[in-house]
Every structure is written in C-alpha cells, then in structure tokens.
Design an enzyme around this catalytic site. Structure first.
Site, PDB file in Angstrom:
ATOM      1  N   CYS A   1       8.082  -1.752  53.884  1.00 21.28           N
ATOM      2  CA  CYS A   1       7.730  -1.678  52.462  1.00 21.28           C
ATOM      3  C   CYS A   1       6.221  -1.532  52.290  1.00 21.28           C
ATOM      4  O   CYS A   1       5.449  -2.353  52.786  1.00 21.28           O
ATOM      5  CB  CYS A   1       8.213  -2.933  51.737  1.00 21.28           C
ATOM      6  SG  CYS A   1       7.685  -3.007  50.007  1.00 21.28           S
TER       7      CYS A   1
ATOM      8  N   CYS B   1       4.396  -4.693  50.172  1.00 19.48           N
ATOM      9  CA  CYS B   1       4.262  -6.051  50.672  1.00 19.48           C
ATOM     10  C   CYS B   1       2.828  -6.277  51.171  1.00 19.48           C
ATOM     11  O   CYS B   1       2.103  -5.319  51.454  1.00 19.48           O
ATOM     12  CB  CYS B   1       5.247  -6.292  51.812  1.00 19.48           C
ATOM     13  SG  CYS B   1       6.967  -6.498  51.279  1.00 19.48           S
TER      14      CYS B   1
ATOM     15  N   HIS C   1       8.984  -9.812  48.339  1.00 16.91           N
ATOM     16  CA  HIS C   1       9.762  -8.566  48.314  1.00 16.91           C
ATOM     17  C   HIS C   1      11.130  -8.746  47.666  1.00 16.91           C
ATOM     18  O   HIS C   1      11.647  -7.823  47.024  1.00 16.91           O
ATOM     19  CB  HIS C   1       9.935  -8.039  49.748  1.00 16.91           C
ATOM     20  CG  HIS C   1      10.683  -6.745  49.828  1.00 16.91           C
ATOM     21  ND1 HIS C   1      10.067  -5.516  49.752  1.00 16.91           N
ATOM     22  CD2 HIS C   1      12.025  -6.493  49.964  1.00 16.91           C
ATOM     23  CE1 HIS C   1      10.975  -4.565  49.837  1.00 16.91           C
ATOM     24  NE2 HIS C   1      12.175  -5.126  49.973  1.00 16.91           N
TER      25      HIS C   1
ATOM     26  N   ASN D   1      10.590   0.193  36.178  1.00 15.69           N
ATOM     27  CA  ASN D   1      11.936   0.641  36.528  1.00 15.69           C
ATOM     28  C   ASN D   1      12.494  -0.345  37.537  1.00 15.69           C
ATOM     29  O   ASN D   1      11.848  -0.612  38.547  1.00 15.69           O
ATOM     30  CB  ASN D   1      11.914   2.037  37.164  1.00 15.69           C
ATOM     31  CG  ASN D   1      11.366   3.093  36.230  1.00 15.69           C
ATOM     32  OD1 ASN D   1      11.555   3.020  35.034  1.00 15.69           O
ATOM     33  ND2 ASN D   1      10.684   4.077  36.787  1.00 15.69           N
TER      34      ASN D   1
ATOM     35  N   HIS E   1      10.635  -3.351  46.181  1.00 14.36           N
ATOM     36  CA  HIS E   1       9.686  -4.419  45.886  1.00 14.36           C
ATOM     37  C   HIS E   1       9.435  -4.484  44.380  1.00 14.36           C
ATOM     38  O   HIS E   1       9.282  -3.446  43.728  1.00 14.36           O
ATOM     39  CB  HIS E   1       8.373  -4.145  46.620  1.00 14.36           C
ATOM     40  CG  HIS E   1       7.453  -5.317  46.678  1.00 14.36           C
ATOM     41  ND1 HIS E   1       7.259  -6.055  47.819  1.00 14.36           N
ATOM     42  CD2 HIS E   1       6.680  -5.899  45.725  1.00 14.36           C
ATOM     43  CE1 HIS E   1       6.396  -7.035  47.570  1.00 14.36           C
ATOM     44  NE2 HIS E   1       6.031  -6.956  46.299  1.00 14.36           N
TER      45      HIS E   1
ATOM     46  N   HIS F   1       7.882  -4.153  41.167  1.00 15.52           N
ATOM     47  CA  HIS F   1       6.647  -3.495  40.746  1.00 15.52           C
ATOM     48  C   HIS F   1       6.902  -2.675  39.498  1.00 15.52           C
ATOM     49  O   HIS F   1       8.039  -2.393  39.129  1.00 15.52           O
ATOM     50  CB  HIS F   1       6.117  -2.582  41.855  1.00 15.52           C
ATOM     51  CG  HIS F   1       6.914  -1.325  42.040  1.00 15.52           C
ATOM     52  ND1 HIS F   1       8.174  -1.311  42.623  1.00 15.52           N
ATOM     53  CD2 HIS F   1       6.651  -0.027  41.707  1.00 15.52           C
ATOM     54  CE1 HIS F   1       8.640  -0.071  42.645  1.00 15.52           C
ATOM     55  NE2 HIS F   1       7.729   0.725  42.098  1.00 15.52           N
TER      56      HIS F   1
ATOM     57  N   GLN G   1       4.667   0.441  36.790  1.00 15.10           N
ATOM     58  CA  GLN G   1       3.687   1.517  36.823  1.00 15.10           C
ATOM     59  C   GLN G   1       2.945   1.578  35.498  1.00 15.10           C
ATOM     60  O   GLN G   1       3.412   1.048  34.476  1.00 15.10           O
ATOM     61  CB  GLN G   1       4.358   2.863  37.109  1.00 15.10           C
ATOM     62  CG  GLN G   1       5.080   2.912  38.444  1.00 15.10           C
ATOM     63  CD  GLN G   1       5.695   4.275  38.712  1.00 15.10           C
ATOM     64  OE1 GLN G   1       4.992   5.256  38.880  1.00 15.10           O
ATOM     65  NE2 GLN G   1       7.017   4.329  38.755  1.00 15.10           N
TER      66      GLN G   1
END
Length: 348
Positions: free
Chosen positions: A70, A73, A116, A156, A167, A169, A171
């Site tokens: 990933c 991470c 994660h 998303n 993971h 997250h 944007q």
C-alpha cells in the site's frame, strides 16, 4: 494543530497535519523517483457545455495493491511509501497520477489515518477534527492558486464505488472551472432569489426541518436529512444551521460539533444493512462556493453523502435512464431511508 510542509523525491508537495506541536517531521523521501509527467487536458463537450478531463497518464496508477504494498501506509525500514514518516496523524500530498495538473488545476490525496484497516467512521472526534482542519487549510491554499475556480474535498469508499486503494483516504480537486453540478445549483439559487426574494438553501433546510420526516440528526449547529428528491438509495445532506459559503467560514461551535454529527452519520451508514453486511460503500462530497462567484455569501456549504448499495447484496447501477439521460430512478423512498437511518442510531 502543527503543519509541516516538505517535498517528496520527485518534487511533489507533502504536508503533515499533527495534533501535537512536538512531533518531528524531518524524515526525507529516499526513493529514486523521476519527475511527474502528466498529459492532462480539458476538453469541452460542444452539445452539453460540460468540461471533460483527459488524463491518459492515469492508466499506470496503482490498482488494488496488496496490503503490504500500500502506497499510503507509513514507510518502514524495508519499504518506502508516499509518506516518508514511520507514523502520521493526517497527511496531504500532490497526487502522482492527477486528473488535473498544471494550468488545468491540481489534485491532492488526503490520508485520514495510518491504520490501513480503519475507516473514517473509526476515527475519534479529535482525529476527525484534524481532518476538518486539513480540508479547511487546503481549501484556502488551493483557492489562491492561479486558475483554480472551485475546490472540492471528497472521499470515495469501497470497491463498489471504484476505489483502487483500500487505505482510508480522500482527495481534493482544484478545478480550473466551475463544475456542471455547481453551475446548476447557482442557476437554481439565482432563479429562486429572483422569484421569492429568499435564499434557496435556507428554504430547503427550513422545509426539511419543519417537515421532519426526512431528518436524520438535528444538532445544535448542524442538521442532517435525506433530501426530498434523493437520487440515491440512501443519501444524506449535512448543513451547518448558519449558512456559510465554505469551510473557512465555519465558526468554532460548528467546527467543534461537526465530528460528532458526521461520525454518527457514517456509523449509521455502516449499520444500514445489518451486522453481517460488508462496510457500506459511499461517496462523501463537500460542496463549497466557487472561488470567484459574484456573491459567495448566497451559497451554502454542505456535505452530500450517499451509497450505491440499495439493499444487502444489491447495488444501484447507473443504467440507461441515469447514464443516458441523467434522470435518476430511486428504489428507496426518501422517507423510508430516513426512518432506517434513525433506526440504526448509536446507543447512548
């Protein structure tokens, strides 16, 4: 909050947001990265007037990497990721595979937690408040960039949505134009003001609170409700009760209450389909006033949260009517969705 700005090996900006002022952020990115090369361009559909970003370089971005590969991470002694540190609170960095770049805007990645296997709903109120601070700070920064017309913070979540990195997250996009959806909101806002002399956002919120059948949560400073004409099976709009144009304009009481309200809504989303169901896929999207709109105070900051899952094991697909003609058909009555979201409230 402590903010530390640094650069990755290829020159991209990376910013740490830490809860403790004592945190040391001196780790450097040792990877031998080539400079980022993008092919992003903006084309306009002559029939609809919509802007379309063409970004062929994104074909090479990571696609469902293994957990031990990933890129979001923290770094370890044996593996270096996009985050040089071995731990972090919240991190924002320029996307290596941006949809928008250079004169055509900017794309950033926001990592909510180093864990994660967590999700936004797993954050503490303090952690969620730090993410809100990061969203706010980046909104201010991107709005100052030449050519950026609108700042969009979003998340998303889930493979069903199309997420390629598991993971937790989100944007942030700095669009070089006002998006079609916002243009339609602005047109409706102006027409309503011309016809009634009132603000459309204020009237929508007042109507939902007065009706009550679609209200999910009614806090001191925020209200969450399923909209009257919801497009999605389960959709919640979250508004501050004092109308403000963007995240920067939120006062301290609203900023303090937001994590409580938002985390509760997210946790209810995960309980919608029963304890055996996998985590609910969703899109969470902040709507803020465009940077250069004539009267920004008329716009109302709000968050729209929705899922494509309509029932256990079944998704809402955008087929002929939705994708072909932009006419949504919703299988779940908004009143029933609101009732279900009230049923799955956290126990006191």
């Amino acid at each position: 909050m402590k903010k530390t700005t640094t650069r990755l090996a290829d020159g991209r900006e990376l910013i740490y947001y830490d809860a403790s002022d004592a945190t040391d952020r001196t780790a450097v990115d040792p990877r031998p990265l080539d400079p980022v090369a993008t092919t992003s361009e903006i084309r306009t559909d002559p029939l609809l007037g919509d802007a379309v970003a063409v970004a062929s370089h994104r074909q090479g971005r990571p696609y469902h990497p293994a957990v031990d590969a990933c890129p979001l991470c923290p770094s370890t002694a044996g593996r270096h990721t996009e985050i040089p540190a071995d731990a972090y609170d919240v991190v924002v960095f320029e996307n290596r595979f941006p949809s928008l770049a250079g004169d055509h805007g900017r794309c950033e990645v926001v990592c909510f937690t180093p864990d994660h296997d967590a999700s936004f709903a797993d954050l503490t109120e303090e952690q969620a408040a730090l993410v809100l601070d990061a969203w706010t700070d980046r909104t201010a920064a991107l709005a100052q960039l030449p050519g950026v017309a609108q700042v969009f913070c979003f998340e998303n979540r889930g493979a069903e949505i199309g997420v390629t990195l598991g993971h937790p997250h989100g944007q942030i996009y700095g669009y070089p134009f006002v998006t079609p959806r916002t243009e339609r909101m602005l047109a409706s806002l102006a027409a309503h003001r011309e016809t009634t002399g009132r603000n459309l956002f204020d009237d929508v919120v007042a109507r939902e609170r007065a009706d009550g059948s679609r209200v999910v949560l009614d806090g001191t400073h925020w209200v969450a409700f399923v909209p009257y004409a919801a497009h999605w099976p389960y959709e919640v709009h979250l508004y501050p009760k004092r109308r403000v144009p963007d995240l920067l304009a939120l006062d301290e009481p609203a900023r303090t209450e937001f994590p409580q309200i938002y985390l509760e809504v997210l946790r209810r989303f995960d309980r919608l389909f029963g304890p055996e169901a996998p985590p609910t896929p969703y899109i969470s999207a902040w709507h803020q006033a465009p940077v250069h709109v004539a009267d920004r105070s008329e716009f109302a900051l709000h968050l729209e949260l929705f899922t494509v899952r309509r029932t256990p094991g079944k998704l809402k697909f955008l087929a002929g009517s939705e994708s072909g003609m932009n006419v949504f058909i919703n299988d779940v009555p908004p009143e029933a969705a609101a009732e279900r979201l009230r049923e799955v409230a956290s126990k006191p």
